[in-house]
Scaffold this active site. Structure first.
Site, PDB file in Angstrom:
ATOM      1  N   SER A   1     -21.010 -10.850  16.648  1.00 41.66           N
ATOM      2  CA  SER A   1     -20.565  -9.472  16.849  1.00 41.66           C
ATOM      3  C   SER A   1     -19.221  -9.276  16.158  1.00 41.66           C
ATOM      4  O   SER A   1     -18.674 -10.194  15.553  1.00 41.66           O
ATOM      5  CB  SER A   1     -20.427  -9.169  18.342  1.00 41.66           C
ATOM      6  OG  SER A   1     -19.412  -9.988  18.921  1.00 41.66           O
ATOM      7  N   LYS A   2     -18.690  -8.078  16.273  1.00 40.65           N
ATOM      8  CA  LYS A   2     -17.426  -7.769  15.606  1.00 40.65           C
ATOM      9  C   LYS A   2     -16.294  -8.684  16.066  1.00 40.65           C
ATOM     10  O   LYS A   2     -15.427  -9.049  15.283  1.00 40.65           O
ATOM     11  CB  LYS A   2     -17.040  -6.306  15.852  1.00 40.65           C
ATOM     12  CG  LYS A   2     -17.890  -5.312  15.066  1.00 40.65           C
ATOM     13  CD  LYS A   2     -17.390  -3.894  15.263  1.00 40.65           C
ATOM     14  CE  LYS A   2     -18.212  -2.913  14.437  1.00 40.65           C
ATOM     15  NZ  LYS A   2     -17.735  -1.512  14.614  1.00 40.65           N
ATOM     16  N   ARG A   3     -16.318  -9.054  17.342  1.00 41.72           N
ATOM     17  CA  ARG A   3     -15.227  -9.907  17.834  1.00 41.72           C
ATOM     18  C   ARG A   3     -15.300 -11.311  17.253  1.00 41.72           C
ATOM     19  O   ARG A   3     -14.316 -12.038  17.243  1.00 41.72           O
ATOM     20  CB  ARG A   3     -15.237  -9.966  19.361  1.00 41.72           C
ATOM     21  CG  ARG A   3     -16.454 -10.629  19.966  1.00 41.72           C
ATOM     22  CD  ARG A   3     -16.488 -10.437  21.475  1.00 41.72           C
ATOM     23  NE  ARG A   3     -17.688 -10.980  22.078  1.00 41.72           N
ATOM     24  CZ  ARG A   3     -17.808 -12.219  22.506  1.00 41.72           C
ATOM     25  NH1 ARG A   3     -16.775 -13.049  22.398  1.00 41.72           N
ATOM     26  NH2 ARG A   3     -18.923 -12.650  23.044  1.00 41.72           N
TER      27      ARG A   3
END
Length: 465
Positions: A238-240
């Protein structure tokens, strides 16, 4: 046979790190075998595809240096070809019209679930030749009812699917637009793709596509389905974790060759080697060596690799990247020689060119203030007198170079019976505003004589010399 691979992203979002790895593996395989790498934009999802996403894909590929030999081809510009093939399939009997309404399909699904069956289209229009006036039908592929589909996948090995588990796929919607799986088949056939290298989330599409290719009399390509990239915690990327736009890595100061080096190692290895040039990747990469297990994305490892590439690259390679990063801070400079000196002085102290730029703004902007805690610690009355003497001596220095500057400052410190740092830190404070910079001799050499003397004079004035 000429090897032909393709990268075929859907422009429904940005090009992310997983997509770039797929593109890299396709590009490397084609380059190693002196083949052709094709870029295809699969934009049949008219509601979600955007021109901005298309441009972002093109820009990301250009930044990464993954140059395509043909394309980009857009599926939306090939609708006439898809319609032509659909008509051929209807005529040959490998496809048929289905007039089921949405409500009818929902009732079919509900009844199957109630009976504990896998919900699937039951083929009720498969052998019918009539029609329903006023109803726009879909077109379905007549999938074989018996037998099995064997995918000899380069990564996953032999994977077997039973035809009885595959229902008759819709290949054209009721408005006449073709569907994804059908377009892929026609494109791979027309573009003579020999090797399909893609994410293993597409593996379940492969038996349907193989059956359609065989129905069209085409030779199926070799398939290699790549394992997923997971986050460092083992969950979906994911983006994190780092699943951001590829161009975000550019903006964050990563070198494309470092990003590609990192990605090639996600699922592939060559002994214990960690650092690869592009040329080495092309020479050594083999899709048969890709591991079928998922790989974990490690942002710290990527940053380390980026620093390794920064340290190994010619300074001139980093200069345009550094200039671009400085421009983001409002700093304009055309002095390539000075930027090369900054690269050489700073690259061991930064993991990205972005970090290097932020650490180097003081070279272009005199300090507006000084670290008060550092001033109290390093600037005494004795030091002020020595700073004034250093300023005079530096003004007399004819050869403005790091070695000459080092000799002068070291000599002054020795003469006063103090360590080099006792003098270097106040000078650093005066010219930088803080206590962090490259070695003081390199710092002053890069600043230049006039700027160094100007900053020293200002600091001495502020500190009361």
């Amino acid at each position: 046979m000429t090897v032909r691979t393709r990268f075929a992203p859907s422009p429904t979002g940005f090009l992310h790190i997983g997509g770039l790895r797929t593109a890299l593996f396709c590009w490397l395989y084609a380059r190693r075998h002196a083949g052709e790498f094709i870029l295809r934009i699969e934009d049949t999802d008219l509601e979600r595809s955007t021109t901005a996403a298309i441009q972002q894909i093109l820009d990301g590929m250009e930044w990464a240096g993954l140059v395509h030999d043909a394309g980009p081809f857009y599926q939306t510009r090939r609708f006439d070809r898809y319609k032509e093939v659909i008509e051929e399939m209807l005529a040959s009997g490998s496809a048929y019209h289905c007039y089921c309404s949405k409500e009818e399909l929902e009732q079919m699904r509900a009844a199957q679930i109630a009976r504990g069956e896998k919900p699937r289209y039951d083929g009720r229009w498969r052998e019918r030749t009539d029609s329903l006036p006023g109803v726009s039908p879909v077109v379905r592929f007549k999938n074989p009812l018996a037998g099995e589909v064997v995918v000899d996948d380069v990564v996953h090995g032999r994977v077997v699917f039973q035809n009885i588990e595959l229902d008759d796929l819709i290949i054209a919607r009721s408005d006449g637009t073709p569907t994804y799986n059908f377009c892929v088949v026609v494109d791979d056939m027309d573009m003579q793709i020999t090797h399909v290298i893609r994410g293993d989330d597409h593996l379940n599409n492969t038996p349907r596509q193989l059956n359609m290719l065989l129905a069209l009399g085409a030779r199926p390509p070799v398939y290699a389905h790549l394992p997923m990239i997971l986050g460092s915690d083992g969950t979906k990327l994911s983006k994190r974790h780092g699943a951001v736009s590829v161009l975000q890595y550019r903006d964050d100061g990563f070198l494309p060759e470092a990003v590609l080096n990192y990605l090639v190692r996600l699922g592939w290895s060559y002994g214990d080697q960690e650092i690869f040039t592009i040329e080495e990747m092309v020479r050594l990469f083999d899709i048969r060596d890709v591991n079928k297990s998922a790989s974990a994305f490690d942002a710290e490892k990527l940053a380390w690799l980026n620093q390794q590439h920064m340290m190994r690259a010619p300074a001139a390679r980093i200069v345009p990247v550094l200039r671009s990063q400085l421009e983001r801070e409002g700093i304009q400079t055309s002095n390539d020689a000075q930027l090369e000196e900054i690269v050489l002085a700073q690259r061991e102290r930064a993991k990205t060119v972005r970090e290097m730029a932020l650490n180097s703004t003081f070279f272009f902007r005199p300090p507006m203030a000084y670290d008060e805690k550092a001033v109290r610690k390093h600037v005494t009355a004795d030091v002020l007198a020595l700073l004034a003497q250093a300023s005079v001596e530096l003004n007399r220095l004819q050869a403005w170079s790091a070695p000459a500057i080092h000799e002068l400052i070291s000599g002054l410190a020795t003469g006063k019976g103090i360590s080099l740092g006792k003098l270097a830190q106040p000078i650093r404070l005066a010219v930088c505003g803080g206590t962090v910079s490259p070695p003081i001799d390199a710092t002053l050499a890069i600043l230049g004589k006039a700027e160094t003397l100007s900053r020293l004079a200002k600091a001495l004035g502020v500190w009361g010399a």
